[in-house]
Design an enzyme around this catalytic site. Structure first.
Site, PDB file in Angstrom:
ATOM      1  N   GLY A 183      16.224  46.200  37.840  1.00 26.22           N
ATOM      2  CA  GLY A 183      14.804  46.062  38.198  1.00 26.22           C
ATOM      3  C   GLY A 183      14.142  44.818  37.645  1.00 26.22           C
ATOM      4  N   GLY A 242      20.735  45.022  39.007  1.00 33.26           N
ATOM      5  CA  GLY A 242      20.289  46.343  39.463  1.00 33.26           C
ATOM      6  C   GLY A 242      19.413  47.065  38.466  1.00 33.26           C
ATOM      7  N   ASP A 286      11.638  50.163  42.734  1.00 30.22           N
ATOM      8  CA  ASP A 286      11.696  49.341  41.527  1.00 30.22           C
ATOM      9  C   ASP A 286      10.298  49.059  40.972  1.00 30.22           C
ATOM     10  OD1 ASP A 286      14.342  49.327  42.168  1.00 30.22           O
ATOM     11  OD2 ASP A 286      14.615  47.165  42.063  1.00 30.22           O
ATOM     12  N   PRO A 321      18.555  41.360  32.521  1.00 26.33           N
ATOM     13  CA  PRO A 321      19.378  40.367  33.216  1.00 26.33           C
ATOM     14  C   PRO A 321      19.124  40.425  34.720  1.00 26.33           C
ATOM     15  CG  PRO A 321      20.707  42.244  32.506  1.00 26.33           C
ATOM     16  CD  PRO A 321      19.334  42.466  31.947  1.00 26.33           C
ATOM     17  N   GLY A 348      19.641  40.308  38.675  1.00 24.23           N
ATOM     18  CA  GLY A 348      20.777  40.500  39.583  1.00 24.23           C
ATOM     19  C   GLY A 348      21.705  41.622  39.147  1.00 24.23           C
TER      20      GLY A 348
END
Ligand code: MEV
Length: 320
Positions: A109, A107, A154, A103, A105
């Site tokens: 990555g 966090g 990331d 998903p 947004g």
């Protein structure tokens, strides 16, 4: 009879996976270490075929000409352009198909994983080898569009399959696991915005000037977490994770819902829990002592209003 593959049928494929920061987010922006984990169950697949009449993209947000795609996809367009230049490509049009389970947004990555999979697919369609340095250089272009000044954590996490000790600007070290890590990752109902969260942390640090800052304390916690991980001391690791959450809360990026999810996980017997990634929404991560408790914590988080819950187990074939 020999079968000749038509150029138009040529397809390049690239994959990558999500990530969760075990400890050290935000502090990593200031040159401190972070421990980051691969989330292999949540994946991105990108396919690159050949198209006539320019580049096209098919993803959740947009289907059509890449040059007409919304601003949030500008980083991917920049990557395609730079890859074409680096590959000295004679291929004029690509059709990009992006299928992601991460998903955006939250966090986990997503943007880096999409970029990693895209670069891999672009090199694959050219049947060209790709070094980690080339990959990171191209992904950095996309990440700069998405987040401003990313630490690079990331991109590394999306492109490697083992826990990493990451310090900005250095080659990360892989961290062996002594015992399996039973994790629960859950996302709160509100997405976060990394660029804004990094800016808010900067403002909090300016306000908190003088003495030891939460970022210094996060750095110390990350070092102790590395030792705990190397010893297989997961009770201590859990305490350090919860301690990191308190520091991130002091920086002002823990929302009420993230605090509630962290509290619910701890009450259900998690060894530790914290927000993961940039915060101000997004996701949290908990460490469970065993498989049973992992499932109980996951069920509790779903009841507490988490949007999605994953139960990855890392290091099932660990050395201990
Ligand atoms: C985002 O996953 C992690 C942050 O530390 C930002 C970065 O390192 O680029 C918040």
């Amino acid at each position: 009879m020999s079968i000749v593959t038509e150029p138009a049928a040529r397809v390049g494929k690239g994959q990558a996976h999500g990530k969760a920061i075990l400890i050290g987010e935000h502090a990593v922006v200031y040159g401190h270490p972070a421990i980051v984990l691969p989330l292999e169950p949540i994946r991105v697949l990108v396919e690159v075929g050949l198209a006539s009449g320019g580049d096209r993209i098919d993803c959740t947000y947009f289907q059509g000409k890449l040059e007409e795609a919304p601003e949030r996809l500008s980083g991917l367009a920049a990557v395609v352009e730079e890859a074409r230049r680096e590959l000295e490509s004679s291929l004029s049009g690509f059709s990009l198909t992006i299928r992601s389970e991460i998903p955006p947004g939250y966090g986990l990555g997503s943007s880096a994983a999409v970029a990693v999979a895209l670069v891999r697919a672009l090199y694959d369609v050219h049947r060209h080898p790709l070094t980690q340095e080339q990959l990171l250089h191209l992904v950095h272009i996309a990440e700069t569009h998405a987040h401003g000044t990313p630490s690079g954590v990331d991109a590394w996490a999306a492109s490697t399959d083992y826990p990493l000790w990451f310090v900005r600007g250095r080659r990360p070290e892989s961290l062996p696991l002594m015992r399996p890590l039973f994790l629960v990752v859950a996302n709160s109902r509100v997405p976060g915005n990394t660029r804004e969260a990094v800016q808010h942390v900067r403002e909090s640090l300016e306000r908190l000037q003088g003495g030891e800052s939460p970022v210094d304390r996060l750095a110390a916690l990350a070092s102790r977490a590395r030792t705990a991980l190397s010893r297989g001391d997961y009770a201590e690791l859990g305490r350090l994770m919860t301690g990191a959450h308190e520091q991130l809360a002091e920086l002002g990026i823990a929302t009420d819902h993230l605090n509630a999810l962290v509290g619910a996980a701890l009450e259900q017997g998690a060894l530790g829990a914290k927000l993961t990634g940039s915060g101000e929404g997004g996701s949290m991560i908990a460490l469970a002592p065993d498989k049973n408790r992992q499932n109980q914590v996951a069920a509790t988080l779903a009841q507490a209003g988490a949007l999605q819950v994953w139960t990855p187990v890392l290091g099932e074939n660990s050395i201990g």
